[in-house]
Design a protein around this motif. Structure first.
Motif, PDB file in Angstrom:
ATOM      1  N   HIS A  45      41.216  50.373  44.115  1.00 16.62           N
ATOM      2  CA  HIS A  45      40.052  50.308  44.076  1.00 16.62           C
ATOM      3  C   HIS A  45      39.326  51.404  44.084  1.00 16.62           C
ATOM      4  CE1 HIS A  45      36.132  48.148  45.640  1.00 16.62           C
ATOM      5  NE2 HIS A  45      36.359  49.282  46.376  1.00 16.62           N
ATOM      6  N   LEU A  67      39.375  41.805  39.043  1.00 16.89           N
ATOM      7  CA  LEU A  67      40.043  40.658  39.784  1.00 16.89           C
ATOM      8  C   LEU A  67      39.356  39.310  39.586  1.00 16.89           C
ATOM      9  CD1 LEU A  67      41.246  42.340  43.267  1.00 16.89           C
ATOM     10  CD2 LEU A  67      42.496  42.033  41.346  1.00 16.89           C
ATOM     11  N   ASP A  69      38.558  35.439  40.038  1.00 13.01           N
ATOM     12  CA  ASP A  69      38.751  34.073  40.623  1.00 13.01           C
ATOM     13  C   ASP A  69      38.342  33.119  39.726  1.00 13.01           C
ATOM     14  OD1 ASP A  69      38.923  32.039  42.347  1.00 13.01           O
ATOM     15  OD2 ASP A  69      37.349  33.115  43.731  1.00 13.01           O
ATOM     16  N   ASP A 170      35.070  42.841  41.560  1.00 10.04           N
ATOM     17  CA  ASP A 170      35.731  41.260  41.700  1.00 10.04           C
ATOM     18  C   ASP A 170      34.805  40.343  40.993  1.00 10.04           C
ATOM     19  OD1 ASP A 170      37.245  41.822  43.756  1.00 10.04           O
ATOM     20  OD2 ASP A 170      35.673  42.213  45.100  1.00 10.04           O
ATOM     21  N   THR A 172      34.075  36.533  39.535  1.00  7.63           N
ATOM     22  CA  THR A 172      34.027  35.032  39.835  1.00  7.63           C
ATOM     23  C   THR A 172      33.582  34.048  38.630  1.00  7.63           C
ATOM     24  OG1 THR A 172      33.780  35.371  42.185  1.00  7.63           O
ATOM     25  CG2 THR A 172      33.483  33.079  41.652  1.00  7.63           C
TER      26      THR A 172
END
Length: 222
Positions: A45, A67, A69, A170, A172
């Motif tokens: 990170h 990452l 999702d 992150d 999404t």
């Protein structure tokens, strides 16, 4: 560059999936896109930092990892198109595997970086899904849920970038039902960075949090 067409432009503008002229929609006919290196293993990170590309050594490289999702078979492609420059840089499309996708790119390309997401279950919306790096009124490091994203109407598709050798974001992705190009319901992708990062203008219209464009987004250096 990724481009969708021909389109029924009037319907797309009506549904808000396509950004009107003066936003992210550009001709970009003089741009020559060059692919960068293939993906690399997972990176530690690292937070995004100041947008000044000059602070990074000209030969420095950065591993940009997402990452992911919500879309294990999505393809992600990176771009750098800065308003006032003729050259547009473009990466190869990388497939999300086991919730992760990464790119090894020149650090200078992170400043004013945008990214597209292609999901295998998307219908014919007539626009390419762009990652929203920041929604309007959200400060850096704010956590943005799917419910919050679905109520957003303005977003930036431009990351300010980093001077570090690794960055972890992150991402999404969620399925959303929207009007397709023929007016009937279809499936689109809402894609956003769940932890808000430093960003560049422009702020563009986002239909139910979905940032879509027909061409690359030209980012504006502060």
């Amino acid at each position: 560059m990724t481009r969708i067409g021909p389109l029924r432009r009037g319907l797309l503008l009506a549904t808000g999936l396509l950004v009107a002229a003066g936003g992210s929609l550009t001709a970009a006919t003089a741009a020559t896109a060059t692919a960068d290196a293939a993906g690399t293993p997972a990176a530690p990170h690292a937070a995004a930092t100041a947008p000044a590309a000059a602070t990074a050594a000209s030969g420095q490289r950065t591993t940009v990892a997402f990452l992911v999702d919500g879309c294990n078979r999505c393809h992600v492609r990176l771009y750098q198109a800065v308003r006032g420059r003729q050259h547009v840089w473009e990466s190869r499309a990388h497939r999300v595997r086991e919730g992760r996708v990464s790119f090894d790119i020149a650090t200078r390309h992170t400043h004013g970086l945008s990214a597209s997401v292609t999901a295998p279950w998307e219908g014919n919306t007539g626009a390419v899904t762009q990652i929203a790096f920041r929604y309007a009124h959200e400060p850096v490091d704010a956590q943005v849920t799917n419910r919050e994203a679905s109520h957003k109407h303005r977003a930036s598709g431009c990351w300010a970038g980093t001077t570090r050798t690794a960055a972890l974001l992150d991402l999404t992705v969620r399925r959303v039902r929207v009007p397709g190009v023929d007016g009937s319901p279809t499936t689109a992708a809402r894609a956003w960075i769940a932890t808000t990062v430093p960003w560049w203008k422009p702020m563009l219209h986002a239909y139910r949090g979905i940032l879509g464009a027909q061409d690359v987004i030209f980012c504006e250096r502060p």
